[in-house]
Design an enzyme around this catalytic site. Structure first.
Site, PDB file in Angstrom:
ATOM      1  N   ALA A 220       4.903   5.835   6.481  1.00  0.00           N
ATOM      2  CA  ALA A 220       5.396   4.436   7.608  1.00  0.00           C
ATOM      3  C   ALA A 220       5.975   4.793   7.802  1.00  0.00           C
ATOM      4  CB  ALA A 220       4.376   4.120   8.141  1.00  0.00           C
TER       5      ALA A 220
ATOM      6  N   SER B 145       0.744  -1.445   0.009  1.00  0.00           N
ATOM      7  CA  SER B 145      -0.320  -0.438  -0.413  1.00  0.00           C
ATOM      8  C   SER B 145       1.058   1.496  -0.206  1.00  0.00           C
ATOM      9  CB  SER B 145      -1.165  -0.133   1.364  1.00  0.00           C
ATOM     10  OG  SER B 145      -0.198   1.081   2.232  1.00  0.00           O
ATOM     11  N   VAL B 146       0.214   2.319  -0.318  1.00  0.00           N
ATOM     12  CA  VAL B 146       0.814   3.585  -0.259  1.00  0.00           C
ATOM     13  C   VAL B 146       1.795   3.783   0.986  1.00  0.00           C
ATOM     14  CG1 VAL B 146      -1.198   5.311  -0.181  1.00  0.00           C
ATOM     15  CG2 VAL B 146       0.646   6.056  -1.577  1.00  0.00           C
ATOM     16  N   LYS B 147       0.178   3.573   1.896  1.00  0.00           N
ATOM     17  CA  LYS B 147       0.846   4.000   3.308  1.00  0.00           C
ATOM     18  C   LYS B 147       2.611   3.617   3.979  1.00  0.00           C
ATOM     19  CE  LYS B 147      -3.226   5.305   4.258  1.00  0.00           C
ATOM     20  NZ  LYS B 147      -2.765   6.456   4.415  1.00  0.00           N
ATOM     21  N   ASP B 148       2.977   2.693   3.018  1.00  0.00           N
ATOM     22  CA  ASP B 148       4.526   2.409   2.874  1.00  0.00           C
ATOM     23  C   ASP B 148       5.318   3.774   3.438  1.00  0.00           C
ATOM     24  OD1 ASP B 148       3.609  -0.416   3.460  1.00  0.00           O
ATOM     25  OD2 ASP B 148       4.423  -0.555   2.066  1.00  0.00           O
TER      26      ASP B 148
END
Length: 326
Positions: free
Chosen positions: A48, A42-45
């Site tokens: 994060a 996901s883009v959230k890596d």
């Protein structure tokens, strides 16, 4: 030899993929920024890792500490990757509307997971916002990430996602379309792109039950707009500091049914096995048809992978139960 030192080195530089069948009625070129190629799918890596590294630099997260965050699942996965490599404990607080697959994946990565009710006010002590804050206060060495208000969220996309999109389109991008949740992706990318070309239009995809569209158009935070919804990862019942409304040209809302149906259609017609917010994004894109011309280059960002939704949007029994298909 060509290798990276650990899995965190594979974050970013995701591909751009031309869309075809689902956007055949649009006059423009549509390109998908395909974020599932990140190691946590996901883009959230991106954000994060940025939030963890900035917290380390500021002394907020110390060796042996515990990362604590309220998440819809994907940020938790990105944080869990960083925690594994850097030697931290991880506590994820998640709402009960999220898919079972997301909870199972977080546990598989060694995270402790708390599940909280969705249908409570944000300031209710049972909410996942309140529970995450409380656990951070109670845990020695705990660091509460707070992705909604943490400026490192948008910073990550200003430093990586935005420049990648600009370079991959050779500066020809005219529109950026993306689902809005914490606001980090839309605000970080929009800030970078508009610095390169102020004429680029940025459209946010919202969901019914969320406050974003009305607030953007009127400046009014309307409690009557808030009610439980099924679509995961976009929309909010709060106004995160990471949502910079001045950088967003407009919002369009997508129903839960349309988001779920188009999530299936992406897989069956484009070969794109993606998450629920991608279905919302592509339906929102189609709703914006009148905004585009034949010379436009439209980039839509797809957040996460379909494997986290096999028990829901990719399960026809669930889809029938929800009344989304016959």
């Amino acid at each position: 030899m060509d290798y990276v030192d650990n899995i965190l080195g594979t974050i970013g530089n995701t591909p751009m993929v031309k869309m075809n069948r689902l956007v055949a009625d649009l006059p423009c070129l549509v390109l998908a920024k395909y974020e599932t190629f990140n190691p946590g799918n996901s883009v959230k890596d991106r954000m994060a890792l940025q939030m963890v590294e900035d917290a380390e630099a500021a002394g907020l997260l110390k060796p042996g500490g515990t990362i604590i965050e309220g998440t819809s699942g994907n940020t938790g996965m990105g944080l869990a990757l960083a925690a594994v490599i850097k030697g931290y404990k991880m506590i994820c607080v998640i709402s009960d509307k999220q898919s079972k697959e997301k909870v199972d994946v977080l546990k598989a990565m060694g995270s402790e997971v708390y599940v909280c009710p969705t249908d409570v006010a944000p300031d209710d002590p049972r909410s996942y916002y309140s529970t995450a804050r409380r656990l951070a206060e109670e845990t020695e060495g705990g660091w509460y990430v707070n992705q909604y208000d943490n400026p490192s969220n948008a910073k990550a996309h200003y430093l990586s996602t935005g420049p990648e999109i600009w370079e991959q389109t050779d500066g020809k991008i005219t529109h950026f379309v993306v689902g809005v949740g914490t606001g980090g992706t839309v605000s970080g990318v929009a800030k970078y792109l508009k610095e390169q070309n102020p004429d680029i239009k940025v459209w946010g995809i919202d969901t019914y039950g969320s406050v974003f569209k009305k607030y953007h158009e009127t400046g009014i935070f309307d409690d009557n707009e808030i009610y439980p919804y099924v679509t995961e990862g976009i929309g909010e019942d709060i106004l995160p500091k990471n949502v910079d409304f001045s950088l967003i040209d407009g919002f369009t809302k997508v129903t839960d049914k349309d988001a779920a149906v188009y999530t299936q259609r992406l897989a069956k017609e484009e070969g794109m096995f993606l998450g629920n917010s991608a279905g919302a994004a592509v339906k929102g894109l189609l709703q914006l048809k009148e905004q585009f011309t034949k010379d436009d280059v439209v980039v839509v960002l797809f957040h996460d992978h379909g494997s986290r939704y096999v028990g829901k949007m990719f399960n026809d029994d669930w889809m029938r139960k929800m009344g989304y298909i016959d």
